[in-house]
Scaffold this motif. Sequence first.
Motif, PDB file in Angstrom:
ATOM      1  N   GLU A 279      -6.431  11.132 -10.912  1.00 45.49           N
ATOM      2  CA  GLU A 279      -7.513  11.753 -10.135  1.00 45.49           C
ATOM      3  C   GLU A 279      -7.939  10.875  -8.965  1.00 45.49           C
ATOM      4  O   GLU A 279      -8.249  11.368  -7.888  1.00 45.49           O
TER       5      GLU A 279
ATOM      6  N   ARG B 158      -5.492  11.320  -6.285  1.00 44.36           N
ATOM      7  CA  ARG B 158      -5.686  12.613  -5.633  1.00 44.36           C
ATOM      8  C   ARG B 158      -6.858  12.564  -4.657  1.00 44.36           C
ATOM      9  O   ARG B 158      -6.765  13.083  -3.543  1.00 44.36           O
ATOM     10  N   ALA B 159      -7.939  11.924  -5.059  1.00 41.92           N
ATOM     11  CA  ALA B 159      -9.113  11.827  -4.181  1.00 41.92           C
ATOM     12  C   ALA B 159      -8.753  11.109  -2.882  1.00 41.92           C
ATOM     13  O   ALA B 159      -9.130  11.546  -1.792  1.00 41.92           O
TER      14      ALA B 159
ATOM     15  N   GLU C 198      -5.584  10.592  -1.562  1.00 46.13           N
ATOM     16  CA  GLU C 198      -4.530  11.264  -0.789  1.00 46.13           C
ATOM     17  C   GLU C 198      -4.926  12.643  -0.259  1.00 46.13           C
ATOM     18  O   GLU C 198      -4.497  13.037   0.812  1.00 46.13           O
ATOM     19  N   ALA C 199      -5.738  13.379  -1.030  1.00 45.52           N
ATOM     20  CA  ALA C 199      -6.068  14.746  -0.616  1.00 45.52           C
ATOM     21  C   ALA C 199      -7.359  14.842   0.185  1.00 45.52           C
ATOM     22  O   ALA C 199      -7.537  15.781   0.943  1.00 45.52           O
ATOM     23  N   LEU C 200      -8.261  13.882   0.020  1.00 44.13           N
ATOM     24  CA  LEU C 200      -9.562  13.993   0.674  1.00 44.13           C
ATOM     25  C   LEU C 200      -9.816  12.901   1.710  1.00 44.13           C
ATOM     26  O   LEU C 200     -10.041  13.189   2.878  1.00 44.13           O
ATOM     27  N   VAL C 201      -9.803  11.655   1.282  1.00 43.94           N
ATOM     28  CA  VAL C 201     -10.229  10.559   2.156  1.00 43.94           C
ATOM     29  C   VAL C 201      -9.239  10.305   3.297  1.00 43.94           C
ATOM     30  O   VAL C 201      -9.643  10.252   4.460  1.00 43.94           O
TER      31      VAL C 201
ATOM     32  N   PRO D  75      -6.820  12.318   4.633  1.00 43.86           N
ATOM     33  CA  PRO D  75      -6.796  13.405   5.630  1.00 43.86           C
ATOM     34  C   PRO D  75      -8.040  13.413   6.531  1.00 43.86           C
ATOM     35  O   PRO D  75      -7.929  13.636   7.733  1.00 43.86           O
ATOM     36  N   ASP D  76      -9.215  13.159   5.966  1.00 51.54           N
ATOM     37  CA  ASP D  76     -10.445  13.085   6.774  1.00 51.54           C
ATOM     38  C   ASP D  76     -10.348  11.960   7.796  1.00 51.54           C
ATOM     39  O   ASP D  76     -10.733  12.122   8.950  1.00 51.54           O
TER      40      ASP D  76
ATOM     41  N   ARG E  78     -15.509   5.756   7.292  1.00 54.72           N
ATOM     42  CA  ARG E  78     -14.482   6.343   6.421  1.00 54.72           C
ATOM     43  C   ARG E  78     -13.482   5.297   5.936  1.00 54.72           C
ATOM     44  O   ARG E  78     -12.990   5.378   4.818  1.00 54.72           O
TER      45      ARG E  78
END
Length: 156
Positions: A76, A79-80, A82-85, A87-88, A102
């Motif tokens: 998890e 995932r946090a 790679e998928a959220l931080v 890309p932002d 960031r």
Amino acid sequence: MKDAIELLISDHEKVRGLLEELSQTTDRAEKKRQDLLQKIEMELHVHTTIEEEIFYPAFRDAGTKEDKKMFFEAVEEHRAVEALVVPDLKKTSPSETAFAGRVKVLKELVEHHVQEEEQSMFPRARELFGKQQLQELGERMENRKKELMREQRKAA
């Protein structure tokens, strides 16, 4: 040849260094920030892939119910990041003040994750696996890492 844990720790040190370097940059260092972010993203992608394809499943399968919880939490956390931080962060202009904020969040998440692995998961893995098994896992991970690095360079 490094065993699985030595390989992962060496990856951790590399990413920590890159994140530290990135967090020391200023709003004016746009090109350097972009280059470092690209390197960090590649290193994280390759590292999380070898963990999730090879190391984590072996750990999960060898361990207890508590070890499985550690496994799911680690996945998890990947995932946090790679998928959220990440890309932002990539959508944020390196010259914006928000970029530094960031980067700080990314650095803190990665450091928390690394600390948990190095203080809890890796010592436990040393109990679960023998030297030979850690060597074999390390070899498989090293080969997969080389393959992934080649793919990343082609895609870049």
